[in-house]
Design an enzyme around this catalytic site. Structure first.
Site, mmCIF file in Angstrom:
data_model
loop_
_atom_site.group_PDB
_atom_site.id
_atom_site.type_symbol
_atom_site.label_atom_id
_atom_site.label_comp_id
_atom_site.label_asym_id
_atom_site.label_seq_id
_atom_site.Cartn_x
_atom_site.Cartn_y
_atom_site.Cartn_z
ATOM 1 N N HIS A 463 0.838 -1.209 0.000
ATOM 2 C CA HIS A 463 0.000 0.000 0.000
ATOM 3 C C HIS A 463 0.874 1.262 0.000
ATOM 4 O O HIS A 463 0.718 2.152 -0.833
ATOM 5 C CB HIS A 463 -0.919 -0.023 1.226
ATOM 6 N N GLU A 464 1.806 1.329 0.953
ATOM 7 C CA GLU A 464 2.655 2.521 1.056
ATOM 8 C C GLU A 464 3.554 2.660 -0.171
ATOM 9 O O GLU A 464 3.833 3.763 -0.630
ATOM 10 C CB GLU A 464 3.491 2.497 2.347
ATOM 11 N N HIS A 467 1.708 4.389 -2.919
ATOM 12 C CA HIS A 467 1.776 5.854 -2.748
ATOM 13 C C HIS A 467 3.144 6.369 -3.219
ATOM 14 O O HIS A 467 3.249 7.398 -3.876
ATOM 15 C CB HIS A 467 1.613 6.234 -1.272
ATOM 16 N N HIS A 470 3.471 6.787 -6.865
ATOM 17 C CA HIS A 470 2.748 7.995 -7.282
ATOM 18 C C HIS A 470 3.663 9.219 -7.130
ATOM 19 O O HIS A 470 3.664 10.123 -7.965
ATOM 20 C CB HIS A 470 1.500 8.136 -6.398
#
Length: 671
Positions: A463-464, A467, A470
């Site tokens: 998940h991290e 990010h 991105h």
């Protein structure tokens, strides 16, 4: 010499002392104010370049200093840093107000904005101009003096009320405790939970066990305690926080907050608070959010009802329970889940050695986006645990500096997050690449074992890292539109979609290997992980939707006629109700997300981002999870574009259509 005020590329962590921060931040504000004055005092007519672009590039020094400071306040803090944070936060908030309420600056921004029809701007430039103008207008820059004064008064009242709301909830949480002495009263509870409750009792010089409304005590009690009467006592106490006849009652405060928000929205020219908030979100309007929620509700409700009936039957069969109550749900669901899936987290951990999972994440990023991660040892770090990497494309192009900080320690707050030390932007023709960091709290290695992750920790790392991608792949001109600077209900798409690779055989085979034998994780375990992931998803979806719809009802209608919070809430919950009503309980008086946190008119975004990620991953599944063409489309239209265009336009360019909720419903086992 203050290292924060020198020129630096990567953050000069080892040279920074605590006493450097305050003078550096003060100086940073001074420099930023001088940059603003230069724009205001420029005698040339305002243009896109000398106003809009110039304003976007102001405060760069200050941003770099504060990003270092506040990141360390989360990842490697101490009393001194926390004290500095208390001092500098008001300076920064005052500085922000000085900008948005600077009348002469706004005149120039507005002049460019009003002339935009005659300017030859590309999409990104238009977005920058719109966003900048709205930043002023939405904070009252267009109002007359009387209305500005009124707005400041409303804002001041609202900030006090939301603090008061939170303090009341905290006081009520702390006021209740359940002291148990008999061993039979704690039957069913895991040893670790009993140990914590015994420890708490000991601290108060009491025998036996003490349970409270704090989540680590409250949730396990409702999930495992065999004594139904005590579960009832606990659940009712938890449900009536700030809804009792005492000084901590939040009913008046809730009504005051929603009425002030309504008044503020009207003052700024909006129909309701939800219309104000959603103008800047992907969902755009309350009507769209309500329609979105009701569509999901229609699909989830039949499954939720079936799950609820099965749970009722199970409780009746097991203990002769005639009517399932709120304090029974978690207890019987946990028993049923164990019976159905027979999955022990401890069996999985040997397959998820941290170093292997990191290699897996890097390998997946390489297959999708041609990225290479090389650990380097010449970049300054704030703690020996931190790992630093140079990120390049396979062809050697430099992409980013990446910091990763995996283990808990005294100076680090709980949880996991992604952050950045330097934004990407293109300035004077140079593409300045970002410095991105992820911070986690994973199981530490011991003398006999390496760091072995739970499956939950594996999905957290993915998940991290989603990010981080991105941030790292950002490729825009202006830093305020770069990387994760996107609307609230879009920012979770890159992180949530990346979690999906954790469940795929093809991806797991790259890294899920037993740390002793090298054996690849058996597929029967993967299947169990997948199956149990959608257990009671219907009821969970209904619960999330009920919170989102309650939030919308508070903020998308005129609240001035509401007198009873309980009646209002019951009406909002009509379509999502499964359990019998509990007279003494009320959700709104302790709904901190919307009355104290930043989620007012935004609670729906949890489900919204889930729909996006499931729909987007469906595209990968159709073509293959490592399909280059789909990955390139995702990189070019989502990951690299930041906030340069409307999120839905970016999404449609990637996917070829608007997202459909079917993929989420299928993944959740609802269709």
């Amino acid at each position: 010499m203050n290292p924060l005020l020198q020129e630096f590329n990567t953050a000069p962590f080892s040279k920074i002392e605590a006493e450097h921060y305050k003078p550096a931040i003060k100086k940073g504000i001074e420099i930023a104010k001088a940059e603003i004055d230069e724009i205001v005092n420029n005698s040339d007519a305002p243009t896109f370049e000398n106003t809009t672009v110039a304003l976007d590039f102001t405060g760069e020094k200050l941003n770099r200093i504060t990003s270092i400071f506040f990141n360390l306040n989360s990842a490697e803090t101490n009393d001194e840093i926390q004290k500095i944070a208390q001092e500098v936060s008001p300076w920064l908030s005052e500085f922000r107000n000085d900008i948005t309420l600077n009348e002469n600056l706004f005149k120039k921004v507005k002049a460019v904005f009003d002339a935009k029809g005659h300017l030859d701007l590309n999409t990104e430039q238009q977005m920058l101009l719109d966003k900048q103008y709205k930043g002023f207008a939405r904070n009252g820059a267009n109002l007359n003096e009387d209305d500005k004064t009124q707005l400041r008064q409303i804002d001041s009242k609202l900030s006090k009320l939301s603090l008061q709301f939170g303090e009341n909830v905290l006081a009520e949480t702390n006021a209740f405790e359940m002291h148990l002495i008999e061993e039979k009263d704690v039957s069913g509870l895991p040893e670790s939970v009993k140990e914590a409750a015994h420890q708490l009792a000991k601290e108060q010089d009491k025998r036996g066990y003490v349970f409270t409304l704090q989540y680590p005590s409250y949730i396990p009690f409702l999930t495992y305690a065999d004594n139904r009467e005590l579960r009832k006592k606990m659940a009712i106490a938890g449900g009536k926080k700030a809804f009792q006849d005492n000084e901590f009652n939040n009913e008046k405060i809730v009504l005051e907050i929603v009425n002030l928000r309504q008044k503020r929205a009207n003052l700024l020219g909006y129909k309701t608070h939800a219309h104000f908030v959603l103008e800047e979100r992907m969902a755009v309007s309350p009507e769209k959010v309500i329609e979105f929620s009701n569509n999901l509700l229609k699909k989830a409700k039949p499954t939720a009802k079936k799950e609820f009936e099965n749970l009722e039957k199970y409780a009746k069969k097991l203990d002769g329970i005639d009517e399932l109550q709120k304090w029974d749900g978690a207890y019987y669901a946990e028993k049923l889940k164990k019976e159905l899936f027979d999955l022990d987290q401890e069996i999985l951990k040997p397959y998820f050695k941290l170093e292997n999972v990191i290699d897996g994440v890097f390998e997946i990023a390489n297959r999708l986006y041609d990225l290479k991660f090389e650990e380097v040892f010449n970049i300054d770090k704030y703690h020996p645990d931190v790992k630093t990497y140079n990120v390049t494309e396979t062809n050697g192009n430099f992409i980013a500096v990446f910091y990763a900080d995996y283990h808990p320690r005294k100076g680090k707050r709980n949880g996991a997050w992604m952050t950045s030390y330097k934004s990407q932007q293109i300035k004077n023709g140079i593409n300045e690449r970002p410095h991105v960091s992820i911070v986690c709290n994973f199981t530490k290695p011991t003398a006999t074992k390496p760091s072995l992750l739970t499956f939950n920790e594996v999905t957290t790392l993915f998940h991290e890292f989603g990010h981080a991608l991105h941030g790292m792949l950002a490729n825009t001109t202006y830093n305020s539109l770069s990387g994760t600077s996107v609307s609230w209900d879009f920012v979770e798409l890159p992180s949530q979609i990346f979690e999906n690779w954790c469940y795929e055989k093809e991806a797991l085979e790259l890294f899920a290997k037993h740390y002793k034998t090298g054996e690849i994780i058996p597929m029967k375990y993967v299947e169990k992980i997948k199956e149990s992931a959608s257990f009671h998803e219907g009821m969970q979806t209904l619960r999330q939707l009920s919170f989102g719809l309650l939030d919308m009802k508070w903020h998308s209608e005129n609240p001035s006629e509401i007198t009873s919070i309980k009646d209002f809430e019951n009406e909002a919950f009509l379509d999502t109700k499964l359990y019998p009503e509990v007279e003494e309980n009320c959700m709104s008086t302790a709904f901190s997300h919307i009355f104290q946190g930043g989620y007012s008119a935004g609670y729906y975004s949890y489900k919204w981002a889930e729909v996006l990620d499931a729909d987007a991953f469906e595209y990968f599944l159709e073509k293959g999870i490592f399909d280059k063409e789909v990955a390139t489309k995702f990189k070019e239209n989502v990951l690299s574009k930041g906030g340069t265009e409307e999120p839905m336009e970016l999404y449609k360019r990637f996917r070829g259509q608007e997202p459909k909720p079917d993929a989420l419903l299928k993944r959740a086992g609802l269709i």
